[in-house]
Design a protein around this motif. Structure first.
Motif, PDB file in Angstrom:
ATOM      1  N   TYR A 443      41.312  49.245  -2.225  1.00  0.00           N
ATOM      2  CA  TYR A 443      42.630  48.930  -2.768  1.00  0.00           C
ATOM      3  C   TYR A 443      43.130  47.554  -2.322  1.00  0.00           C
ATOM      4  O   TYR A 443      44.201  47.132  -2.734  1.00  0.00           O
ATOM      5  CB  TYR A 443      43.648  50.000  -2.342  1.00  0.00           C
ATOM      6  N   ALA A 445      44.375  46.428   0.407  1.00  0.00           N
ATOM      7  CA  ALA A 445      45.606  46.406   1.195  1.00  0.00           C
ATOM      8  C   ALA A 445      45.327  45.896   2.601  1.00  0.00           C
ATOM      9  O   ALA A 445      44.179  45.888   3.066  1.00  0.00           O
ATOM     10  CB  ALA A 445      46.216  47.800   1.252  1.00  0.00           C
ATOM     11  N   SER A 481      46.157  49.076  -6.454  1.00  0.00           N
ATOM     12  CA  SER A 481      47.091  49.325  -5.364  1.00  0.00           C
ATOM     13  C   SER A 481      47.786  50.672  -5.571  1.00  0.00           C
ATOM     14  O   SER A 481      47.381  51.480  -6.409  1.00  0.00           O
ATOM     15  CB  SER A 481      48.127  48.204  -5.304  1.00  0.00           C
ATOM     16  N   ARG A 486      51.522  46.239  -9.971  1.00  0.00           N
ATOM     17  CA  ARG A 486      50.685  45.227  -9.330  1.00  0.00           C
ATOM     18  C   ARG A 486      49.379  45.089 -10.106  1.00  0.00           C
ATOM     19  O   ARG A 486      48.475  45.910  -9.961  1.00  0.00           O
ATOM     20  CB  ARG A 486      50.401  45.605  -7.879  1.00  0.00           C
ATOM     21  N   TYR A 493      49.567  43.577   1.026  1.00  0.00           N
ATOM     22  CA  TYR A 493      50.609  44.598   0.933  1.00  0.00           C
ATOM     23  C   TYR A 493      50.267  45.790   1.830  1.00  0.00           C
ATOM     24  O   TYR A 493      49.157  45.900   2.352  1.00  0.00           O
ATOM     25  CB  TYR A 493      50.791  45.057  -0.518  1.00  0.00           C
ATOM     26  N   PHE A 495      49.775  49.814   1.972  1.00  0.00           N
ATOM     27  CA  PHE A 495      49.507  51.006   1.162  1.00  0.00           C
ATOM     28  C   PHE A 495      50.248  52.187   1.791  1.00  0.00           C
ATOM     29  O   PHE A 495      50.129  52.439   2.994  1.00  0.00           O
ATOM     30  CB  PHE A 495      48.002  51.274   1.120  1.00  0.00           C
TER      31      PHE A 495
END
Length: 540
Positions: A443, A445, A481, A486, A493, A495
């Motif tokens: 993802y 993150a 995400s 997004r 960022y 998660f």
């Protein structure tokens, strides 16, 4: 369409294992699965992050199967069963499109052989038995307020997300809050997809958690004495279903767990069955590679000797431009700059698939509005990101003939021995560490935060000994995400995990990120079907 007996005979399935359902579909008894079921090579079909523009993953899977046959290979596709919810919602049918269809598409999409109904009946029977046991106090410390098992229905009905049962007086049972999920989110559907046979099905059903006692001890389907009855409802559903492509290639369509809630893959049994009779088996995983592909690898392949030889990620110029923040109505207009921006999504997913050790071919599902410049950018950027090849596909318009170049690339990519797979986490790692690994590697993150209630539940699950189970993330399918807005390749960022649940029978823990619901709702303009004077379905 060819008679289903001819389709079965084309891959030499013994006639005694073919259970016809009319002329054009059949169940194949699990006894037809060969003990050495790795004759064929498994190709995992996945996609870039989905968009409203569409990617055409099922169409490409079906067309590529037809193209393999045109090259002289014995090829079989294995797909999930469509759900009535998306069919009458916004997604539509699950049988491909154009000249690359699964037939009979009307029957596959509507009722089929009754597997979804069998799952719903078994799930709701377990609800009724559990309610009865709790209401009558048959298990000490287990009352109606301790039940966690919800009911299911196979349509999208937001009014059933939260309900109150037991209204109308004491004869109707104690009043309590509950709710409905869609059938494809049922743990029993996930179990059907992951079971390796009847006895494994029984063992998994026995471990299903229906609630907890006042002391926090789990109560299972075995504890409420429901397993035998559930088996009686699922004894036919466990056999894979055989149908055919537009050009007469075999397709197994079996089980249909959601990809953004459950693991989103067709059954283990269908893949094993197909691998024993075909040179190439093209199996599809739900939604984008951050969901279906990852879950296939960590939940399905890892524990069932189903590691693929190669992967295909389906893209379109339109979808790439959507990730480049082009509005839907503007997608037909050439926009190379948006393609450059949106390719970050494809590049990330190609790299993620490659990190498992798999060769990946990018299929560019062509639309008439795609410009040569836009297609060139997709090809160059995909191959620059590490793809084995990036090849145009015209299977929607031309069927198998429109996918032979893609098929040749896939054959070349899978020509070696089965790759050694590099998994993203160790099975003995904690659930938090597994989620962190997925958040950072899939993802993109930086970190993960857990809601306090999710942490509390997680501690309880690990105290029960469930911490070694794989993770099945429930999150939006519209972004890599946890937030649908997004697009592309978001980074930097946090998660967020808002809840966590245990599907012990299916064999995974599923954290929930964001506002994912297990019962979708219908759109403003639901799909409308009808029948003509001969009873044929119109509108699919």
């Amino acid at each position: 369409m060819r008679p289903i007996s001819e389709i079965a005979d084309s891959i030499e399935i013994p006639a005694e294992h073919v259970i016809p359902y009319g002329n054009y579909k059949a169940k194949i008894h699990v006894d037809a699965i060969k003990s050495d079921c790795r004759r064929g090579k498994l190709i995992l079909m996945t996609g870039m992050t989905p968009t409203r523009a569409g990617e055409g993953k099922t169409t490409t899977t079906v067309g590529l199967t037809q193209a393999m046959a045109q090259l002289g290979h014995k090829a079989v596709a294995t797909l999930r069963e469509p759900s009535l919810g998306p069919i009458f919602g916004i997604k539509g049918g699950g049988t491909g499109g154009g000249a690359s269809l699964v037939e009979p598409q009307d029957e596959v999409n509507i009722h089929f052989t009754g597997d979804a109904h069998a799952v719903a009946s078994a799930h709701n029977l377990l609800s009724a038995i559990t309610d009865n046991v709790a209401d009558r106090g048959k298990i000490p410390g287990f009352g109606p307020q301790n039940i966690t098992w919800r009911r299911v229905v196979d349509v999208e009905e937001r009014a059933l997300r939260q309900i109150v049962t037991g209204l109308g007086g004491p004869n109707n049972g104690p009043i309590r809050e509950s709710g409905f999920d869609i059938v494809t989110a049922s743990e029993i559907m996930a179990i059907l997809a992951l079971a390796s046979g009847l006895e494994d099905l029984r063992a998994r059903l026995s471990r299903v958690i229906v609630g907890f006692t006042d002391e926090g001890e789990p109560v299972t389907a075995s504890d409420v004495d429901a397993v035998g009855s559930l088996m009686s409802l699922l004894r036919h559903a466990i056999h894979p279903n055989l149908v055919q492509t537009t050009e007469g290639q075999p397709v197994f369509v079996h089980a249909g767990p959601f990809g953004n809630i459950a693991h989103g893959c067709n059954s283990v049994l269908a893949d094993r069955l197909a691998l024993g009779y075909a040179d190439y088996v093209l199996t599809e995983a739900g939604f984008g590679a951050d969901l279906g592909f990852e879950k296939f690898m960590h939940i399905k392949a890892r524990f069932n000797d189903l590691e693929p030889h190669a992967a295909v990620i389906v893209t379109t110029v339109r979808a790439v431009k959507s990730h480049g923040k082009v509005r839907f109505n503007d997608l037909p207009e050439p926009n190379p700059e948006a393609v450059e921006a949106g390719m970050a999504n494809v590049e990330h997913l190609v790299g993620m698939i490659g990190s498992f050790g798999l060769p990946v071919v990018v299929a560019i599902n062509r639309f008439p509005t795609d410009s040569a410049e836009e297609v060139r950018i997709v090809k160059e950027r995909a191959e620059g990101a590490g793809a084995f090849a990036a090849v145009e596909s015209h299977v929607f318009s031309d069927g198998g003939a429109g996918g032979t170049e893609l098929a040749e690339a896939v054959v070349d990519a899978a020509s070696g021995d089965k790759p050694e797979i590099n998994y993203m986490y160790d099975t003995e790692a904690s659930i938090q560490d597994k989620v962190l690994a997925l958040a950072q590697k899939v993802y993109n993150a930086d970190r993960v935060t857990w809601a306090p209630d999710a942490r509390r539940k997680l501690r309880a699950f690990e105290e029960q000994g469930w911490g070694n189970l794989p993770v099945c993330m429930a999150k939006t399918h519209l972004s890599i995400s946890d937030k649908a807005f997004r697009k592309g390749r978001p980074s930097g960022y946090t998660f967020t995990v808002s809840d966590v649940r245990a599907s012990v029978g299916a064999g995974f823990i599923y954290p929930i990120s964001g506002s994912i619901v297990t019962m979708p709702g219908l759109p403003g303009n639901p799909r409308k079907l009808d029948v003509d004077e001969h009873g044929n379905i119109l509108g699919l």
